[in-house]
Design a protein around this motif. Structure first.
Motif, PDB file in Angstrom:
ATOM      1  N   UNK A   4      -3.867  19.081  10.248  1.00  0.00           N
ATOM      2  CA  UNK A   4      -4.415  17.733  10.137  1.00  0.00           C
ATOM      3  C   UNK A   4      -3.973  17.066   8.841  1.00  0.00           C
ATOM      4  N   UNK A   5      -3.794  15.758   8.929  1.00  0.00           N
ATOM      5  CA  UNK A   5      -3.508  14.910   7.771  1.00  0.00           C
ATOM      6  C   UNK A   5      -4.476  13.742   7.805  1.00  0.00           C
ATOM      7  N   UNK A   6      -5.126  13.468   6.690  1.00  0.00           N
ATOM      8  CA  UNK A   6      -6.002  12.295   6.574  1.00  0.00           C
ATOM      9  C   UNK A   6      -5.513  11.446   5.406  1.00  0.00           C
ATOM     10  N   UNK A   7      -5.690  10.128   5.556  1.00  0.00           N
ATOM     11  CA  UNK A   7      -5.199   9.202   4.532  1.00  0.00           C
ATOM     12  C   UNK A   7      -6.172   8.038   4.400  1.00  0.00           C
ATOM     13  N   UNK A   8      -6.436   7.653   3.160  1.00  0.00           N
ATOM     14  CA  UNK A   8      -7.350   6.543   2.897  1.00  0.00           C
ATOM     15  C   UNK A   8      -6.795   5.707   1.747  1.00  0.00           C
ATOM     16  N   UNK A   9      -6.668   4.385   1.978  1.00  0.00           N
ATOM     17  CA  UNK A   9      -6.197   3.458   0.946  1.00  0.00           C
ATOM     18  C   UNK A   9      -7.265   2.423   0.657  1.00  0.00           C
ATOM     19  N   UNK A  13     -11.042  -1.411   2.140  1.00  0.00           N
ATOM     20  CA  UNK A  13     -10.262  -0.301   2.690  1.00  0.00           C
ATOM     21  C   UNK A  13      -9.097  -0.879   3.473  1.00  0.00           C
ATOM     22  N   UNK A  14      -7.888  -0.666   2.958  1.00  0.00           N
ATOM     23  CA  UNK A  14      -6.683  -1.239   3.551  1.00  0.00           C
ATOM     24  C   UNK A  14      -6.131  -0.395   4.696  1.00  0.00           C
ATOM     25  N   UNK A  15      -6.302   0.912   4.615  1.00  0.00           N
ATOM     26  CA  UNK A  15      -5.821   1.796   5.677  1.00  0.00           C
ATOM     27  C   UNK A  15      -6.733   3.009   5.741  1.00  0.00           C
ATOM     28  N   UNK A  16      -6.992   3.469   6.964  1.00  0.00           N
ATOM     29  CA  UNK A  16      -7.859   4.636   7.166  1.00  0.00           C
ATOM     30  C   UNK A  16      -7.340   5.403   8.367  1.00  0.00           C
ATOM     31  N   UNK A  43      -4.249  12.162  -4.974  1.00  0.00           N
ATOM     32  CA  UNK A  43      -4.907  10.874  -5.155  1.00  0.00           C
ATOM     33  C   UNK A  43      -4.089  10.103  -6.178  1.00  0.00           C
ATOM     34  N   UNK A  44      -3.481   9.022  -5.738  1.00  0.00           N
ATOM     35  CA  UNK A  44      -2.637   8.236  -6.623  1.00  0.00           C
ATOM     36  C   UNK A  44      -2.947   6.761  -6.502  1.00  0.00           C
ATOM     37  N   UNK A  45      -2.451   5.977  -7.455  1.00  0.00           N
ATOM     38  CA  UNK A  45      -2.815   4.567  -7.428  1.00  0.00           C
ATOM     39  C   UNK A  45      -1.773   3.699  -8.117  1.00  0.00           C
ATOM     40  N   UNK A  57      -3.872  -0.541  -5.229  1.00  0.00           N
ATOM     41  CA  UNK A  57      -4.030   0.418  -4.144  1.00  0.00           C
ATOM     42  C   UNK A  57      -4.321   1.812  -4.686  1.00  0.00           C
ATOM     43  N   UNK A  58      -5.473   2.356  -4.301  1.00  0.00           N
ATOM     44  CA  UNK A  58      -5.782   3.764  -4.566  1.00  0.00           C
ATOM     45  C   UNK A  58      -5.689   4.487  -3.228  1.00  0.00           C
ATOM     46  N   UNK A  59      -4.807   5.463  -3.141  1.00  0.00           N
ATOM     47  CA  UNK A  59      -4.564   6.146  -1.869  1.00  0.00           C
ATOM     48  C   UNK A  59      -4.755   7.644  -2.036  1.00  0.00           C
ATOM     49  N   UNK A  60      -5.521   8.217  -1.110  1.00  0.00           N
ATOM     50  CA  UNK A  60      -5.725   9.670  -1.071  1.00  0.00           C
ATOM     51  C   UNK A  60      -5.076  10.233   0.185  1.00  0.00           C
TER      52      UNK A  60
END
Length: 720
Positions: free
Chosen positions: A341-346, A354-357, A576-578, A582-585
């Motif tokens: 599994x891969x999960x992503x949150x921006x 929340x720009x992307x989930x 977790x980068x930004x 945009x903060x994206x995990x």
């Protein structure tokens, strides 16, 4: 006297009975009144026909991202009687309610037949329900078989029939009728059924195909051509016979329909876009304004999605497991029993939108939202808060030297715990910056022990983590499970220089008349000083420039900041980068905790880099705030730089904490460096062997038992 007392008692009993009857009747009337209001809003007012519009407000001008219909947010519009041939609707009438056009919502003949059956069975064995009653039961009542529910159903069915034209009632039924399950989701209405079972639109269904679908209503997951072809054929032919008896089809149509095979062609149901995001958005709407508004429909929903970011997030989350499994045989073997599994949150750190989930690699296989519902160890991604606590305490600076050498920490009486680095190497004296950028465990534990683990817990709680953190030496290594949404929100203060924002999906909801039902209010809070968070920002930049995330340079992302998070048992990989907007995990792992055996640099960084390099974002840097001082530093000793020393590097300090001594130079300096500062490289292993994993897992089990023991004692003390 006895005769008088009896006459006096009788009115009391009569009054009590009258009160009870009145209360029951009043409650029943109130219930009917409430249900009738729902009937008006959800059906009579035709809101079920109007679409729900999903609009993105993430860019300069609003953009429609989806048009959805019905309670369950389908992508296809409701079927109308004008859009389908008459034999389709007549097939369902023949199967369920042949006198539909002639009764008043209830069918006395059908009810009499059902009553006789029920009396013989000494209970409710048959319903005799009309289409009106089935709509009422499905939308407004429970499925329990009781006389009370049946009476309520009958009254509301009569009200429905009196207030809506027959054709509209039939349209509601044809769009909502349950016709089986597919991939764990219900198949609702003839549109979905026609597309799934026959790969056709409802307007293209033949007479026999319409009769097959109508025949499935009583047992749609059992009486199908695939599972029970004989029963499916018998039901189809019986329905065709009823249609012929009522002159709804001709002799030739009857003969042709009966001569056809009973079989499914097979197709697919059109899916709404962005399934993870829309499901999370729907949950947030229900939380904020209740489920009733969602049921009524005809809403305009303004969300924070960036469609380009969302599409790219879904693409990389779907492709990454295949790519990793192709490279690593053990992942391929494990994926046979459960998918990787891969999960992503921006999240936009400026407002929390929340720009992307993306909650997983494939929504159709597993719709579980791992960005919110999953709790996993963040590993080294949690070290950021330990280092912030150390900088804020002024007991350490970015140039402070830490000892990277074996250490035993006392835990639980006479027991000790010995942390180790990922590569089982020790490098002697390293600066705080080097320890952080290369994610060294042992110096991190030493630093936390020096400032006190309580300070780390205090910082974590201020940054928004809801967990009860046990004050144990292993805490800074990220052994307490957190959610991805918590972790992502906890990183928003770094591009904001100390101000945390709460992530959200839903900006506004308006009803069909344009009335605002909900409007989001910005939630932000200062959780740390601008000076301290700026210093941590420079450390997080160093992780990308020189540390465990240096691989991001290959994607043209050398200007970002962030922290890798490989858990100490190699089960989870995080990054977790930004940027400034945009903060994206990103998380990679198996749901049941099977060993990933990959570092975050190998597993999470490529996903993060592929995603961020494909979407637009800002490249700005936060400006140095008041309260910080810059100095040129010798990177080996952490002292002020002078000619003859390595470097320099430009380092930042809280005012009053910069070093005052200069580094040793010349011949003497070389001797000092060779004796005290000679060190191995900092490369984090991309993958570990199974034997290494077993060793790590045993050590982690001890840490986990330590955490559980402390938490158990806390529960006994505080009673929760």
């Amino acid at each position: 006297m006895s005769r008088l007392s009896r006459t006096q008692r009788f009115p009391r009993w009569l009054a009590a009975i009258a009160i009870i009857v009145f209360v029951i009747g009043e409650a029943f009337c109130i219930c009917l009144f409430i249900l009738n209001r729902r009937l008006t809003r959800e059906l009579v007012n035709h809101s079920w026909r109007a679409p729900t519009l999903i609009v993105s407000d993430a860019r300069s001008s609003p953009m429609r991202v989806a048009t959805l219909y019905g309670v369950d947010w389908r992508i296809t519009p409701p079927v109308t009687l004008q859009s389908i041939p008459s034999h389709v609707s007549n097939a369902f009438l023949a199967a369920e309610d042949v006198r539909f056009h002639h009764h008043v919502g209830i069918d006395p003949i059908g009810m009499a037949r059902a009553l006789f059956t029920n009396l013989r069975a000494h209970g409710i064995a048959a319903g005799g329900s009309t289409i009106d009653q089935q709509i009422i039961k499905t939308r407004f009542l429970s499925q329990e078989r009781t006389w009370r529910r049946k009476i309520t159903e009958i009254i509301l069915a009569v009200l429905l029939d009196a207030r809506m034209p027959k054709n509209e009632i039939l349209e509601v039924y044809l769009n909502d009728v349950y016709l089986g399950h597919n991939e764990g989701k219900p198949v609702l209405g003839i549109d979905e059924a026609a597309r799934l079972y026959f790969n056709k639109r409802p307007s293209e269904l033949r007479v026999d195909e319409a009769a097959v679908l109508a025949g499935m209503i009583r047992a749609p997951n059992r009486d199908t051509p695939e599972k029970r072809p004989d029963i499916a054929r018998a039901r189809r032919d019986a329905i065709l016979g009823v249609m012929h008896d009522h002159d709804w089809i001709t002799d030739a149509q009857l003969a042709a329909a009966k001569n056809r095979d009973v079989e499914f062609t097979g197709g697919t149901i059109p899916q709404a876009p962005y399934p993870f995001y829309l499901r999370a958005l729907r949950a947030e709407i229900v939380k904020e304004i209740g489920v009733r508004s969602v049921i009524e429909g005809a809403l305009t929903i303004v969300c924070e999605m960036d469609p380009d970011a969302q599409r790219n997030a879904e693409r990389v989350a779907a492709r990454a497991p295949v790519q990793l499994e192709a490279t690593h045989a053990w992942l391929r073997a494990q994926a046979r029993s459960e998918p990787l599994q891969v999960a992503l949150l921006s999240v936009d750190p400026r407002n929390g939108g929340i720009r992307a989930l993306v909650g997983g690699s494939d929504y159709n296989v597993s719709p579980f939202d791992r960005t919110t519902a999953m709790h996993r160890q963040p590993g080294s991604a949690f070290k950021t808060f330990a280092y912030l606590a150390a900088i804020a305490s002024k007991k350490a600076t970015t140039a402070t030297l830490l000892l990277d050498a074996p250490i035993s920490v006392a835990v639980n009486g006479n027991e000790t715990w010995q942390p180790h680095n990922y590569d089982d190497k020790y490098r002697g004296r390293v600066t705080v910056r080097e320890a952080f950028e290369h994610s060294l465990n042992v110096p991190t534990v030493r630093l936390s022990e020096d400032i006190g683990v309580a300070k780390v817990v205090n910082v974590a709680e201020k940054f928004g983590f809801d967990e009860h953190f046990a004050r144990i030496p292993a805490l800074p290594l990220g052994v307490t499970e957190v959610s991805m949404r918590e972790l992502t929100a906890a990183y928003t203060p770094f591009p904001n220089l100390g101000i945390r924002v709460e992530p959200f999906l839903l900006r506004e909801v308006r009803d069909r008349r344009g009335k605002t039902l909900y409007a989001h209010e910005l939630e932000q809070k200062r959780v740390a000083g601008a000076d301290t968070t700026y210093i941590l920002h420079t450390l997080l930049r160093g992780v990308v420039q020189r540390g465990t995330a240096a691989r991001l340079k290959r994607y043209g992302l050398a200007y970002v900041a962030g922290k890798t998070g490989t858990t100490s048992d190699y089960r989870d990989a995080w990054f977790v980068g930004y940027t400034s907007d945009m903060v994206t995990s990103v998380w990679v792992g198996f749901d049941h905790g099977a060993p990933l055996r990959l570092s975050s640099g190998e597993a999470a960084i490529p996903i993060w880099g592929t995603y961020m390099s494909a979407i637009p974002h800002l490249r700005g840097e936060p400006r140095p705030p008041k309260g910080v001082t810059f100095r040129d530093i010798d990177p080996e000793t952490g002292m002020l730089w002078q000619d003859g020393c390595p470097g320099p590097i430009r380092e930042v300090f809280l005012n009053g904490t910069a070093p005052t001594h200069k580094c040793p130079a010349g011949f003497f300096g070389n001797i000092v460096r060779h004796v005290f500062f000679d060190r191995d490289n900092f490369d984090e292993p991309a993958a570990i062997t199974f034997e290494q994993f077993r060793k790590w897992a045993n050590d982690v089990d001890r840490s986990r038992q330590e955490v559980e023991g402390v938490l158990g004692r806390l529960k006994r003390v505080f009673g929760h």
